[in-house]
Design an enzyme around this catalytic site. Structure first.
Site, PDB file in Angstrom:
ATOM      1  N   LEU B  51     -33.955  47.113 -31.099  1.00  0.00           N
ATOM      2  CA  LEU B  51     -34.214  48.391 -31.341  1.00  0.00           C
ATOM      3  C   LEU B  51     -32.707  49.234 -30.705  1.00  0.00           C
ATOM      4  CD1 LEU B  51     -37.247  50.601 -30.091  1.00  0.00           C
ATOM      5  CD2 LEU B  51     -35.006  51.190 -30.631  1.00  0.00           C
ATOM      6  N   GLU B  53     -29.158  51.088 -32.398  1.00  0.00           N
ATOM      7  CA  GLU B  53     -28.855  51.657 -33.477  1.00  0.00           C
ATOM      8  C   GLU B  53     -27.256  51.345 -33.466  1.00  0.00           C
ATOM      9  OE1 GLU B  53     -30.726  53.553 -31.500  1.00  0.00           O
ATOM     10  OE2 GLU B  53     -32.581  53.491 -33.055  1.00  0.00           O
ATOM     11  N   ASP B  78     -32.305  61.080 -37.234  1.00  0.00           N
ATOM     12  CA  ASP B  78     -32.323  61.576 -36.081  1.00  0.00           C
ATOM     13  C   ASP B  78     -31.750  60.436 -35.103  1.00  0.00           C
ATOM     14  OD1 ASP B  78     -34.772  63.867 -36.507  1.00  0.00           O
ATOM     15  OD2 ASP B  78     -34.655  62.144 -37.723  1.00  0.00           O
ATOM     16  N   HIS B 121     -37.930  63.799 -35.949  1.00  0.00           N
ATOM     17  CA  HIS B 121     -38.148  63.083 -37.188  1.00  0.00           C
ATOM     18  C   HIS B 121     -37.805  64.144 -38.401  1.00  0.00           C
ATOM     19  CE1 HIS B 121     -40.361  60.914 -34.055  1.00  0.00           C
ATOM     20  NE2 HIS B 121     -39.970  59.724 -34.745  1.00  0.00           N
TER      21      HIS B 121
END
Ligand SMILES: Cc1ncc(C[n+]2csc(CCOP(=O)(O)OP(=O)(O)O)c2C)c(N)n1
Lengths: 361, 353
Positions: B51, B53, B78, B121
């Site tokens: 997890l 990015e 997001d 989101h």
């Protein structure tokens, strides 16, 4: 070399075969090769500092003080293009590594002089921001630590190749390890069952620009951060080319053979401060790895004259390179947009099938 | 007909089999889930990443440097904000090295509002993305375009960002994808992973898909007309079409609706020709309105077509507020809805020249 390095004579001399540092050693001949590269890198960097101060370039940043480690590493890289060879995700202090790979001095000088002949960046990037695809040198960015996020990717492609010993080497300073990208490197290099062959190097000069590492870091050694991930590592005196050589050799061998990561922390000097922004003045409190190595070589009986000759040769070489580079063409206004996009095809990109040509029209 | 998200999956499958895609990866992208929106179910090269990015984009760059063809997913746009500098670096690598390293990588990410996603989101990303030189950015609004743009994104040797309108992911296309079976139930049976136990042993039975490329930088005129030009993309595109259809009935004036499809490069020819014809322009998107990508298009239209314009051109966009609230009162009044679009469109059409 023309004359015998031990005696200065042209006569054949009896060389001691090995030069020792503690229990580790290297053949004298190899030490002299390393010494010559260290000197060439130093003289080149010092000349570029001058260029930055005399208006022949702008910003200077580079690797004086890191020559011992960088040469030891550079000489052990398997140089070439593609995943069968080693990938290099460099920091901005690795000019000595590049010279050890075989880069001519003039390539650095051209980047400093921002000429159109600068093969690393077409006069676009700061000096020391190398890019050389034929040797798997990924473009160096000034953005601290991003290279650590990319390194597991090249290493993954190398791991997938059967019978390959190619590894990825990533380098940066100790201050940058506070960035999340450093943690990313450890995590992504050790995905369970998908460990990748990356030599994670941190050259520790004790400072991030002006901030002492000890004032913002509490870990004993940066290399300890590999422990929870099961990444073996060691701390090495990076100012000692003999010890650095063997540490690098162990690290690379581990990565080549096991296809898993290894962590190397090299303590190095920073001889001219951070960059030209901080004056690029010689810092006499820092140990000079060349002076130190020369003392050892002299103790071994190497002739002072030989060492001096190396410096002289380097000066001649660098001066010639500067003279030549300064006579080379500069980038043109029409180069601004060049190489924004790699060539595609009209059925894939209707607007920029070749390269960027200004706003869509 | 395939839904937009099924079209993405079929394109990625085609990419794996025929266009050299080596890795489809991101958070929850591999089995068992196959993506939080199911875009990557059953794909041969799909894998779950940590997890992280920044790690995802760095990994994609590394794979691309070393000769692979990665498609990386950012689970929601997001969460692309913490990686904006790496995206910038990915966009500059070819330029930085004066043409040495092309970076053939695709990043896909669901974008925009419409799934009651509240603050974290519902973001849009195209305006941010449009400030990343070196990237190409596309945003399909229907299944066939999603298929064709994804294949182009994969084929292109540059970094391409594919923004997927969250609100439209489950919308069925009106045109069949080349190779898609006639029966949508058959397609579902073949490529949608079953829920529960059955998933552990499930294997997709891919239809034999065919290549279909929508060129990057090519808009699609989805309604022709001369009453005004409406430029939109993503979630607001079908709303603009509906508004145009309703106004055509109610007022008898036909708006020309352009699905831009590519944010960058955008299809200036198409925009320019339409504005020359109509003299009236409305741009609709849902990104926040300050320094909105639509403002760039307005600038170009004003600079090139100032004297062709019959009335002032307008941008209808999301409000410049920190987020989209969960209660639908917020969403309905923050980003353009059908009624806002119809209202703005009728004003542009009816304003006295
Ligand atoms: C992401 C980022 N933050 C800040 C800077 C500004 N900066 C340039 S070098 C540097 C210090 C880096 O120290 P270290 O990582 O130890 O490397 P060293 O320069 O000592 O080799 C800083 C803060 C930068 N270039 N990138």
């Amino acid at each position: 070399m023309n004359s015998d390095p031990l005696t200065g004579d042209d006569a054949v001399a009896i060389l001691p075969t090995l030069v020792y540092s503690g229990r580790e050693s290297l053949p004298l001949e190899q030490c002299l090769t390393i010494h010559r590269l260290m000197v060439r890198a130093r003289v080149m960097e010092e000349r570029m500092i001058k260029m930055s101060k005399s208006g022949l370039g702008h910003f200077w940043i580079g690797g004086p003080g890191e020559e011992a480690f960088n040469v030891a590493l550079g000489l052990q890289i398997r140089r070439g293009q593609g995943p069968r060879y080693d990938y290099l995700h460099l920091h901005y202090r690795n000019s000595a590594l590049m010279l050890a790979l075989g880069m001519p001095v003039i390539e650095s000088i051209r980047q400093m002089a921002m000429t159109a002949t600068d093969s690393h960046s077409l006069g676009r990037n700061f000096v020391g921001h190398f890019c050389k695809r034929e040797w798997n040198v990924i473009p160096v960015t000034s953005v601290i630590e991003v290279q650590y996020a990319m390194a597991p990717g090249t290493a993954l492609m190398q791991k997938r190749l059967p019978d390959s010993e190619g590894v990825t080497v990533v380098l940066g300073g100790e201050a940058g390890t506070a960035e999340g990208d450093f943690a990313s490197c450890l995590i992504w290099s050790t995905l369970p069952g998908r460990e990748v062959p990356v030599l994670i190097v941190v050259t520790n000069n004790g400072y991030g620009i002006s901030t002492p590492a000890c004032s913002v870091h509490s870990e004993r050694h940066v290399v300890d951060r590999g422990i929870p991930f099961g990444v073996p590592g060691e701390v090495v005196d990076g100012n000692d080319p003999i010890r650095a050589w063997h540490a690098v050799e162990r690290g690379l061998m581990h990565c080549r053979a096991t296809r898993t990561p290894f962590f190397l922390e090299a303590n190095v000097s920073r001889l001219f401060g951070h960059s030209s922004s901080s004056g690029a003045l010689r810092d006499r409190t820092q140990e000079d790895p060349i002076e130190r190595f020369e003392r050892i070589l002299l103790d071994e009986g190497v002739d002072r004259g030989h060492l001096d000759q190396m410096h002289e040769d380097a000066h001649t070489e660098v001066e010639q390179a500067v003279e030549q580079a300064l006579n080379e063409p500069m980038p043109r206004p029409e180069d601004v947009e060049r190489y924004t996009y790699a060539a595609s095809r009209p059925e894939i990109d209707a607007v920029y099938p070749d390269d960027y040509t200004g706003l869509p029209n | 007909m395939a839904t937009l998200v099924q079209a993405v999956r079929l394109a990625l499958h085609y990419g794996e089999e025929h266009l050299g895609v080596t890795d489809v990866f991101g958070e929850d992208v591999g089995p068992p889930l196959g993506g939080v929106f199911t875009a990557t179910q059953g794909l041969r090269t799909a894998w779950n990443s940590p997890l992280d990015e920044r790690g995802i984009i760095g990994m994609a760059m590394g794979i691309a440097y070393a000769g692979g063809r990665p498609v990386a997913e950012i689970q929601f746009c997001d969460y692309g904000f913490n990686v904006i500098d790496l995206l910038k670096v990915a966009g500059n690598q070819y330029w930085a090295g004066a043409g040495q390293y092309p970076l053939p990588m695709v990043v896909m990410t669901p974008s925009g509002s419409g799934i009651r996603g509240s603050l974290y989101h519902s973001h849009s990303f195209e305006s941010w993305a449009s400030r990343l030189p070196g990237w190409k950015i596309v945003m399909p609004s229907n299944a066939l375009d999603a298929y064709g743009l994804m294949l182009s994104a994969i084929e292109d040797p540059n970094p391409v960002l594919v923004l997927l309108p969250k609100a439209l992911l489950r919308v069925r296309g009106e045109q069949r994808l080349p190779g898609e079976p006639d029966d949508e139930n058959e397609l579902k049976e073949r490529i949608d992973a079953p829920v529960g136990e059955a998933r552990t042993t499930w294997q997709p039975r891919w239809p034999k898909m065919e290549p279909y490329f929508v060129p990057i930088g090519k808009a699609s005129t989805v309604r022709e007309g001369d009453a005004c030009t409406v430029i939109s993309y993503g979630r607001t595109l079908p709303l603009a079409v509906q508004a145009a259809d309703e106004l055509a009935t109610e007022l008898g004036n036909r708006a020309e609706v352009i699905d831009l499809r590519s944010i960058f490069p955008y299809d200036w020819k198409c925009i320019s020709q339409s504005v020359s014809k109509t003299g009236r322009l409305l741009i609709v998107n849902e990104d926040t309105e300050v320094t909105n990508f639509g403002e760039h298009l307005l600038r170009r239209v004003i600079e090139h077509h100032f004297y062709d314009l019959l009335v002032r051109p307008r941008l209808l966009a999301g409000k410049h507020v920190p987020g989209i609230g969960l209660n639908q009162v917020y969403e309905q009044n923050t980003v353009p809805q059908l009624r806002h679009i119809k209202q703005a469109m009728s004003e542009v059409i009816l304003e006295q020249a």
